[in-house]
Design a protein around this motif. Sequence first.
Motif, PDB file in Angstrom:
ATOM      1  N   LEU A  10       4.814 -34.476   5.058  1.00 63.72           N
ATOM      2  CA  LEU A  10       6.217 -34.522   4.644  1.00 63.72           C
ATOM      3  C   LEU A  10       6.548 -35.810   3.891  1.00 63.72           C
ATOM      4  O   LEU A  10       7.351 -35.811   2.959  1.00 63.72           O
ATOM      5  CB  LEU A  10       7.131 -34.385   5.867  1.00 63.72           C
ATOM      6  CG  LEU A  10       7.244 -32.997   6.468  1.00 63.72           C
ATOM      7  CD1 LEU A  10       8.037 -33.042   7.765  1.00 63.72           C
ATOM      8  CD2 LEU A  10       7.894 -32.025   5.478  1.00 63.72           C
ATOM      9  N   MET A  52      11.199 -37.369  16.753  1.00 66.40           N
ATOM     10  CA  MET A  52      10.450 -36.956  17.944  1.00 66.40           C
ATOM     11  C   MET A  52       9.223 -37.843  18.150  1.00 66.40           C
ATOM     12  O   MET A  52       8.971 -38.342  19.265  1.00 66.40           O
ATOM     13  CB  MET A  52      10.013 -35.500  17.729  1.00 66.40           C
ATOM     14  CG  MET A  52       9.231 -34.870  18.849  1.00 66.40           C
ATOM     15  SD  MET A  52       8.566 -33.250  18.296  1.00 66.40           S
ATOM     16  CE  MET A  52      10.058 -32.451  17.652  1.00 66.40           C
ATOM     17  N   ASP A  64      15.565 -29.864   2.910  1.00 66.87           N
ATOM     18  CA  ASP A  64      14.661 -29.305   3.916  1.00 66.87           C
ATOM     19  C   ASP A  64      13.688 -30.365   4.416  1.00 66.87           C
ATOM     20  O   ASP A  64      13.532 -30.594   5.626  1.00 66.87           O
ATOM     21  CB  ASP A  64      13.903 -28.118   3.294  1.00 66.87           C
ATOM     22  CG  ASP A  64      12.985 -27.429   4.273  1.00 66.87           C
ATOM     23  OD1 ASP A  64      13.053 -27.725   5.485  1.00 66.87           O
ATOM     24  OD2 ASP A  64      12.175 -26.585   3.841  1.00 66.87           O
ATOM     25  N   HIS A  70      15.405 -33.172   6.379  1.00 69.85           N
ATOM     26  CA  HIS A  70      15.850 -32.706   7.686  1.00 69.85           C
ATOM     27  C   HIS A  70      14.676 -32.603   8.660  1.00 69.85           C
ATOM     28  O   HIS A  70      14.746 -33.026   9.809  1.00 69.85           O
ATOM     29  CB  HIS A  70      16.555 -31.354   7.561  1.00 69.85           C
ATOM     30  CG  HIS A  70      17.094 -30.857   8.858  1.00 69.85           C
ATOM     31  ND1 HIS A  70      16.719 -29.668   9.414  1.00 69.85           N
ATOM     32  CD2 HIS A  70      17.961 -31.423   9.734  1.00 69.85           C
ATOM     33  CE1 HIS A  70      17.331 -29.506  10.571  1.00 69.85           C
ATOM     34  NE2 HIS A  70      18.104 -30.556  10.791  1.00 69.85           N
ATOM     35  N   LEU A  71      13.566 -32.080   8.165  1.00 71.31           N
ATOM     36  CA  LEU A  71      12.389 -31.963   9.016  1.00 71.31           C
ATOM     37  C   LEU A  71      11.826 -33.329   9.369  1.00 71.31           C
ATOM     38  O   LEU A  71      11.375 -33.559  10.490  1.00 71.31           O
ATOM     39  CB  LEU A  71      11.307 -31.134   8.321  1.00 71.31           C
ATOM     40  CG  LEU A  71      11.182 -29.682   8.728  1.00 71.31           C
ATOM     41  CD1 LEU A  71       9.926 -29.100   8.127  1.00 71.31           C
ATOM     42  CD2 LEU A  71      11.158 -29.542  10.247  1.00 71.31           C
ATOM     43  N   GLU A 114      13.722 -34.602  12.233  1.00 66.25           N
ATOM     44  CA  GLU A 114      13.336 -33.997  13.508  1.00 66.25           C
ATOM     45  C   GLU A 114      11.965 -34.505  13.957  1.00 66.25           C
ATOM     46  O   GLU A 114      11.791 -34.950  15.092  1.00 66.25           O
ATOM     47  CB  GLU A 114      13.276 -32.467  13.367  1.00 66.25           C
ATOM     48  CG  GLU A 114      14.576 -31.814  12.931  1.00 66.25           C
ATOM     49  CD  GLU A 114      15.488 -31.497  14.125  1.00 66.25           C
ATOM     50  OE1 GLU A 114      15.196 -31.964  15.237  1.00 66.25           O
ATOM     51  OE2 GLU A 114      16.503 -30.785  13.909  1.00 66.25           O
ATOM     52  N   LEU A 115      10.995 -34.411  13.073  1.00 66.31           N
ATOM     53  CA  LEU A 115       9.625 -34.687  13.488  1.00 66.31           C
ATOM     54  C   LEU A 115       9.370 -36.170  13.681  1.00 66.31           C
ATOM     55  O   LEU A 115       8.765 -36.589  14.668  1.00 66.31           O
ATOM     56  CB  LEU A 115       8.635 -34.110  12.470  1.00 66.31           C
ATOM     57  CG  LEU A 115       8.686 -32.607  12.218  1.00 66.31           C
ATOM     58  CD1 LEU A 115       7.426 -32.146  11.500  1.00 66.31           C
ATOM     59  CD2 LEU A 115       8.874 -31.818  13.498  1.00 66.31           C
TER      60      LEU A 115
END
Lengths: 222, 222
Positions: free
Chosen positions: B159, B95, B84, B87-88, B91-92
Amino acid sequence: MDNVSEMPSGASSSRIYETLRKDLVRGRFVAGEKLAINALKAHYDVGLSPLREALNKLAAYGLLVQENQRGFSVPRLSREELEDIAHLRLELEGMAFERAVERGDDRWEASLLAAAHRLKRADKTVDKGDVWEQLHTQFHRTLVAPCGSVWLIRFIEQLHDQFDRYRRLGPNPPLIRQALDDQHHELVELALKRDAQAARALMDDHIQKSFEVALAHYQQHT
Amino acid sequence: MDNVSEMPSGASSSRIYETLRKDLVRGRFVAGEKLAINALKAHYDVGLSPLREALNKLAAYGLLVQENQRGFSVPRLSREELEDIAHLRLELEGMAFERAVERGDDRWEASLLAAAHRLKRADKTVDKGDVWEQLHTQFHRTLVAPCGSVWLIRFIEQLHDQFDRYRRLGPNPPLIRQALDDQHHELVELALKRDAQAARALMDDHIQKSFEVALAHYQQHT
DNA sequence: GCTTCGAGAATAATCGATTTTTTTATAAAA
DNA sequence: TTTTATAAAAAAATCGATTATTCTCGAAGC
């Protein structure tokens, strides 16, 4: 500080945290205001230690600012921050909803329908307390629940609280509620159709609309 | 609890928070372990109030779990959570880096080169303390700094701390460092070239590699 | 008039002790 | 043997008071 909630009776520690969190999100404190700890202590009728622990948690969560030896204050608002928050909500909630649509099972579909129904009902009645707000939060929580990422959900909720500091600066009149609520039902429809693409697009639009409402409130407010 | 840091001398409140945070990220506490407050108090030589306030903040931040009337404990690790988090991050951080590449100015380019250089240097020398770790964190911070979103940066750092709980379960041998560090320099190159697409792709790959390292450590560890 | 200084007041942070709750240990009952 | 009950011990949470820091405001100096 004025007009803040009465404390619900019961145990103190997490209670004071939740009460303060809600009051901060509701805008019961003025942005930028320095919190007078003794006043809080008196108003909420809690001891210093539980209160300070709650304030510390809220600072770590981002609903308060803690300055070195000068206590806690309510974060200021800014248009830039509102845009930041809205934009991130768009990205994160869109992502989460898309995944939820792909992964949610029939129990999810049921809970979606239930949440949407309850929200619509609250729409029609006069709002005692923050019933609509609670149901609205719950609805959005339900939308993304099966996205599969605990951390994503955590961030989304944090952003919601931040966003609501702006959105709840002003009133939430029936007409706006109605418009947003129509979208809520469309969101449910697309979720049931399992159209992840369209679902995400609508979510984007929904957040965009909310942003415009919040921005208007913010500009009115300053 | 064992082998935890000595407290740096000086003021106590935020010091104990930072010290504990680092020790949690470093893995100086066993995942799942319940924290004995008196032992912490004795070891770090702080009073109960500052300590509890730090623990509350860490719980809100997600590096501790607070249970009703039974104190604080270190969150358990799981493969699912690692996936989790990774993966985040993908993405973050992807971005954020993409946006940073689009928006960063020449001062950013300079600080990137500086951070990458310092990291490479630390690579070659024997690591006293956590010099490499600090510089590595700083490098990643720099990568996304001009992304324009305060909240995005906040989540990314959170994170990172979570990810490092896994990554730092095991050693960080020169060979792996080398491989990751090569990517660091490539990231800088693409940033300077302003190739946002390629930059993001490489960032994805970089996080994927880090994930594999962390996962190996995690599996070894259990 | 404006700034700087310092005493007193106000507030924040911390401490030591008390209260409350949970855990552990032991023994009785099923 | 397993479960239940309960008393003692341990630990967490909270309180009241103390200490340290910042803020306020008036007077002295520039």
